[in-house]
Design a protein around this motif. Structure first.
Motif, PDB file in Angstrom:
ATOM      1  N   PHE A   1       0.806  -1.222   0.000  1.00 23.10           N
ATOM      2  CA  PHE A   1       0.000   0.000   0.000  1.00 23.10           C
ATOM      3  C   PHE A   1       0.841   1.276   0.000  1.00 23.10           C
ATOM      4  CE2 PHE A   1      -2.411  -3.316   2.263  1.00 23.10           C
ATOM      5  CZ  PHE A   1      -3.556  -3.358   1.485  1.00 23.10           C
ATOM      6  N   MET A   2       2.143   1.150   0.212  1.00 26.58           N
ATOM      7  CA  MET A   2       3.000   2.327   0.381  1.00 26.58           C
ATOM      8  C   MET A   2       2.963   3.272  -0.815  1.00 26.58           C
ATOM      9  SD  MET A   2       4.471   2.747   3.250  1.00 26.58           S
ATOM     10  CE  MET A   2       4.936   1.859   4.734  1.00 26.58           C
ATOM     11  N   SER A   3       3.130   2.728  -2.000  1.00 27.46           N
ATOM     12  CA  SER A   3       3.200   3.569  -3.189  1.00 27.46           C
ATOM     13  C   SER A   3       1.932   4.390  -3.370  1.00 27.46           C
ATOM     14  CB  SER A   3       3.457   2.691  -4.428  1.00 27.46           C
ATOM     15  OG  SER A   3       3.438   3.467  -5.594  1.00 27.46           O
ATOM     16  N   ARG A   4       0.781   3.749  -3.223  1.00 26.38           N
ATOM     17  CA  ARG A   4      -0.488   4.440  -3.439  1.00 26.38           C
ATOM     18  C   ARG A   4      -0.750   5.469  -2.335  1.00 26.38           C
ATOM     19  NH1 ARG A   4      -5.830   2.701  -2.466  1.00 26.38           N
ATOM     20  NH2 ARG A   4      -5.065   0.652  -1.884  1.00 26.38           N
ATOM     21  N   PHE A   5      -0.530   5.070  -1.082  1.00 23.50           N
ATOM     22  CA  PHE A   5      -0.776   5.992   0.037  1.00 23.50           C
ATOM     23  C   PHE A   5       0.137   7.222  -0.062  1.00 23.50           C
ATOM     24  CE2 PHE A   5      -2.410   2.478   3.145  1.00 23.50           C
ATOM     25  CZ  PHE A   5      -3.547   2.351   2.377  1.00 23.50           C
ATOM     26  N   CYS A   6       1.432   6.988  -0.298  1.00 23.23           N
ATOM     27  CA  CYS A   6       2.376   8.111  -0.385  1.00 23.23           C
ATOM     28  C   CYS A   6       2.085   8.982  -1.607  1.00 23.23           C
ATOM     29  CB  CYS A   6       3.813   7.595  -0.439  1.00 23.23           C
ATOM     30  SG  CYS A   6       4.393   6.883   1.124  1.00 23.23           S
ATOM     31  N   GLY A   7       1.686   8.347  -2.704  1.00 28.47           N
ATOM     32  CA  GLY A   7       1.336   9.105  -3.904  1.00 28.47           C
ATOM     33  C   GLY A   7       0.140  10.002  -3.659  1.00 28.47           C
ATOM     34  N   ASN A   8      -0.865   9.479  -2.991  1.00 30.55           N
ATOM     35  CA  ASN A   8      -2.057  10.276  -2.698  1.00 30.55           C
ATOM     36  C   ASN A   8      -1.789  11.377  -1.673  1.00 30.55           C
ATOM     37  OD1 ASN A   8      -3.611   8.798  -4.483  1.00 30.55           O
ATOM     38  ND2 ASN A   8      -4.353   7.371  -2.923  1.00 30.55           N
ATOM     39  N   LEU A   9      -0.733  11.192  -0.896  1.00 30.38           N
ATOM     40  CA  LEU A   9      -0.344  12.215   0.089  1.00 30.38           C
ATOM     41  C   LEU A   9       0.704  13.176  -0.476  1.00 30.38           C
ATOM     42  CD1 LEU A   9      -0.089   9.851   3.183  1.00 30.38           C
ATOM     43  CD2 LEU A   9      -1.606  11.832   3.045  1.00 30.38           C
ATOM     44  N   TYR A  10       1.075  12.977  -1.749  1.00 30.82           N
ATOM     45  CA  TYR A  10       2.056  13.821  -2.437  1.00 30.82           C
ATOM     46  C   TYR A  10       3.391  13.840  -1.698  1.00 30.82           C
ATOM     47  CZ  TYR A  10      -2.217  15.332  -4.745  1.00 30.82           C
ATOM     48  OH  TYR A  10      -3.401  15.338  -5.432  1.00 30.82           O
ATOM     49  N   LEU A  11       3.815  12.670  -1.263  1.00 32.73           N
ATOM     50  CA  LEU A  11       5.098  12.551  -0.572  1.00 32.73           C
ATOM     51  C   LEU A  11       6.170  12.078  -1.555  1.00 32.73           C
ATOM     52  CD1 LEU A  11       3.877  10.883   2.747  1.00 32.73           C
ATOM     53  CD2 LEU A  11       4.746  13.215   2.474  1.00 32.73           C
ATOM     54  N   PRO A  12       7.388  12.569  -1.445  1.00 37.87           N
ATOM     55  CA  PRO A  12       8.456  12.177  -2.376  1.00 37.87           C
ATOM     56  C   PRO A  12       8.896  10.723  -2.172  1.00 37.87           C
ATOM     57  CG  PRO A  12       9.326  13.566  -0.640  1.00 37.87           C
ATOM     58  CD  PRO A  12       7.833  13.574  -0.474  1.00 37.87           C
ATOM     59  N   ASN A  13       9.661  10.233  -3.138  1.00 36.42           N
ATOM     60  CA  ASN A  13      10.130   8.838  -3.099  1.00 36.42           C
ATOM     61  C   ASN A  13      11.005   8.547  -1.882  1.00 36.42           C
ATOM     62  OD1 ASN A  13       8.791   8.188  -5.450  1.00 36.42           O
ATOM     63  ND2 ASN A  13      10.551   8.655  -6.765  1.00 36.42           N
ATOM     64  N   SER A  14      11.739   9.547  -1.428  1.00 34.75           N
ATOM     65  CA  SER A  14      12.631   9.328  -0.282  1.00 34.75           C
ATOM     66  C   SER A  14      11.833   8.978   0.977  1.00 34.75           C
ATOM     67  CB  SER A  14      13.478  10.579  -0.030  1.00 34.75           C
ATOM     68  OG  SER A  14      12.633  11.711   0.204  1.00 34.75           O
ATOM     69  N   ILE A  15      10.682   9.620   1.151  1.00 32.21           N
ATOM     70  CA  ILE A  15       9.848   9.326   2.318  1.00 32.21           C
ATOM     71  C   ILE A  15       9.165   7.972   2.147  1.00 32.21           C
ATOM     72  CG2 ILE A  15       7.847  10.067   3.664  1.00 32.21           C
ATOM     73  CD1 ILE A  15       8.634  12.922   3.117  1.00 32.21           C
ATOM     74  N   GLN A  16       8.744   7.679   0.927  1.00 27.87           N
ATOM     75  CA  GLN A  16       8.133   6.364   0.666  1.00 27.87           C
ATOM     76  C   GLN A  16       9.124   5.242   0.968  1.00 27.87           C
ATOM     77  OE1 GLN A  16       6.340   5.771  -3.245  1.00 27.87           O
ATOM     78  NE2 GLN A  16       6.836   3.588  -3.146  1.00 27.87           N
ATOM     79  N   ALA A  17      10.371   5.424   0.515  1.00 22.34           N
ATOM     80  CA  ALA A  17      11.400   4.405   0.767  1.00 22.34           C
ATOM     81  C   ALA A  17      11.667   4.257   2.266  1.00 22.34           C
ATOM     82  CB  ALA A  17      12.687   4.783   0.032  1.00 22.34           C
ATOM     83  N   ALA A  18      11.703   5.378   2.967  1.00 25.21           N
ATOM     84  CA  ALA A  18      11.948   5.329   4.410  1.00 25.21           C
ATOM     85  C   ALA A  18      10.787   4.649   5.139  1.00 25.21           C
ATOM     86  CB  ALA A  18      12.152   6.741   4.955  1.00 25.21           C
ATOM     87  N   ALA A  19       9.559   4.990   4.749  1.00 26.62           N
ATOM     88  CA  ALA A  19       8.386   4.388   5.389  1.00 26.62           C
ATOM     89  C   ALA A  19       8.333   2.881   5.122  1.00 26.62           C
ATOM     90  CB  ALA A  19       7.115   5.059   4.876  1.00 26.62           C
ATOM     91  N   THR A  20       8.696   2.482   3.911  1.00 28.44           N
ATOM     92  CA  THR A  20       8.726   1.053   3.578  1.00 28.44           C
ATOM     93  C   THR A  20       9.743   0.324   4.445  1.00 28.44           C
ATOM     94  OG1 THR A  20       8.114   1.556   1.286  1.00 28.44           O
ATOM     95  CG2 THR A  20       9.053  -0.622   1.714  1.00 28.44           C
ATOM     96  N   ARG A  21      10.914   0.942   4.634  1.00 24.53           N
ATOM     97  CA  ARG A  21      11.962   0.343   5.471  1.00 24.53           C
ATOM     98  C   ARG A  21      11.513   0.279   6.936  1.00 24.53           C
ATOM     99  NH1 ARG A  21      15.906  -0.155   8.832  1.00 24.53           N
ATOM    100  NH2 ARG A  21      18.032  -0.566   8.175  1.00 24.53           N
ATOM    101  N   ILE A  22      10.878   1.346   7.422  1.00 20.88           N
ATOM    102  CA  ILE A  22      10.404   1.381   8.809  1.00 20.88           C
ATOM    103  C   ILE A  22       9.395   0.271   9.060  1.00 20.88           C
ATOM    104  CG2 ILE A  22       9.021   2.729  10.449  1.00 20.88           C
ATOM    105  CD1 ILE A  22      10.339   5.257   9.208  1.00 20.88           C
ATOM    106  N   ALA A  23       8.431   0.131   8.146  1.00 21.02           N
ATOM    107  CA  ALA A  23       7.384  -0.887   8.305  1.00 21.02           C
ATOM    108  C   ALA A  23       7.980  -2.296   8.284  1.00 21.02           C
ATOM    109  CB  ALA A  23       6.341  -0.732   7.204  1.00 21.02           C
ATOM    110  N   LYS A  24       8.902  -2.539   7.359  1.00 25.82           N
ATOM    111  CA  LYS A  24       9.504  -3.879   7.246  1.00 25.82           C
ATOM    112  C   LYS A  24      10.320  -4.221   8.487  1.00 25.82           C
ATOM    113  CE  LYS A  24      12.180  -6.809   4.122  1.00 25.82           C
ATOM    114  NZ  LYS A  24      12.890  -7.492   5.220  1.00 25.82           N
ATOM    115  N   ARG A  25      11.116  -3.270   8.966  1.00 31.41           N
ATOM    116  CA  ARG A  25      11.923  -3.502  10.161  1.00 31.41           C
ATOM    117  C   ARG A  25      11.036  -3.724  11.390  1.00 31.41           C
ATOM    118  NH1 ARG A  25      16.181  -5.232  11.479  1.00 31.41           N
ATOM    119  NH2 ARG A  25      16.810  -3.652  13.000  1.00 31.41           N
ATOM    120  N   ALA A  26       9.933  -2.991  11.457  1.00 31.89           N
ATOM    121  CA  ALA A  26       9.021  -3.126  12.594  1.00 31.89           C
ATOM    122  C   ALA A  26       8.430  -4.534  12.652  1.00 31.89           C
ATOM    123  CB  ALA A  26       7.907  -2.094  12.497  1.00 31.89           C
TER     124      ALA A  26
END
Length: 306
Positions: free
Chosen positions: A204-229
């Protein structure tokens, strides 16, 4: 390769097309420059009844592999053309269409409508059509609400084709209850060879971040945070959507592109309190969750504690 057709005596004059005769005529001298032109217009005249809005032209529906006979059958309405026969042909076609085709046609219209509401591409619609056809032929959902069946098929193919939509999103675009869709979903999965990969927050990261107009760097960080968690077992029992939303909240709060829990919840379909509760599980280990190369606008010590 020959050039454009023109009059040899008046090459600069714009030629006139005689649609009735199929000729190209020079308006200056009357010379027929080209003949036997193909008329690309319609080959029939429509005498539709303006009051009824019906157009009884003889062109049928497009071919469909999901209907018996490919939907290329012809219905002849007796007495068609009389003053009381506006709907005669349509009624005749409905009577001759078998029950399976009626259900399939209804489901296709519903799937098309739901797909357009959440901007799903044509290939997803086609996959949902095929799945509904298989379910219909198997009879495992006989007696169940057609819209619930269609919604369940759409939910499944979205997951299979890598464009998952949340169950809440599918319920929101249908007119049936979550319970009915859930029942149909379970029956389809139980009675078919459908292989559903486990949904993760990354889906869901790509769609959620895209709809929130967040850059790729934040999407990548959020993906890493979720996976590590998940790997560190910090969010046991939490849904992938809640984990994704909390990870986006943490990553955005550490960047210049900050988003509130409410803004993220509106996009993800998660309650603000749920996002904050999940975020609280991540916060103590924040230093271990972020990528090493993340550029902090707000230091970890300055992140919200709840």
């Amino acid at each position: 390769m020959s050039g454009p057709v023109q009059c040899p005596h008046h090459p600069d004059v714009h030629l006139i097309e005689d649609h009735r005769a199929g000729d190209l005529v020079c308006p200056a001298c009357g010379l027929v420059v080209g003949d036997r032109l193909v008329d690309v217009g319609t080959e029939w005249r429509s005498f539709s009844n303006e009051k009824s809005g019906n157009d009884p032209s003889r062109v049928g529906a497009p071919e469909s592999p999901y209907l018996s006979g490919g939907d290329l059958s012809t219905s002849i309405a007796v007495g068609f053309g009389g003053s009381d026969s506006d709907n005669t042909l349509a009624n005749a076609q409905r009577k001759t269409m078998n029950n399976t085709d009626r259900q399939m046609t209804t489901a296709m219209n519903l799937i098309r409508e739901m797909s357009e509401r959440v901007h799903l591409p044509r290939n997803i619609q086609e996959s949902a059509f095929r799945m509904f056809k298989e379910v219909l032929d198997s009879g495992v959902l006989r007696g169940k609400n057609i819209e619930a069946q269609a919604a369940a098929c759409l939910y499944i193919v979205c997951r299979q084709d890598g464009v998952p939509r949340t169950f809440k999103e599918i319920c929101a675009i249908s007119r049936v209850s979550k319970k009915e869709i859930g029942r149909c979903f379970k029956i389809i999965v139980r009675n078919s060879s459908t292989n559903l990969e486990h949904v993760t927050s990354a889906d869901f990261m790509s769609r959620f971040c895209g709809n929130l107009y967040l850059p790729n760097s934040i999407q990548a960080a959020a993906t890493r945070i979720a996976k590590r968690a998940v790997d560190m077992d910090l969010v046991a029992g939490r849904s992938p959507i809640s984990i994704a939303a909390a990870a986006i909240y943490m990553a955005s709060q550490a960047s210049a592109e900050k988003r509130t829990a409410k803004e993220i919840g509106d996009i993800a379909g998660a309650a603000e309190v749920t996002i904050r509760q999940t975020y609280k599980l991540l916060y103590p280990k924040a230093a271990e969750l972020f990528p090493e190369d993340f550029k902090f606008e707000t230091a970890i010590e300055g992140l919200p504690s709840s």
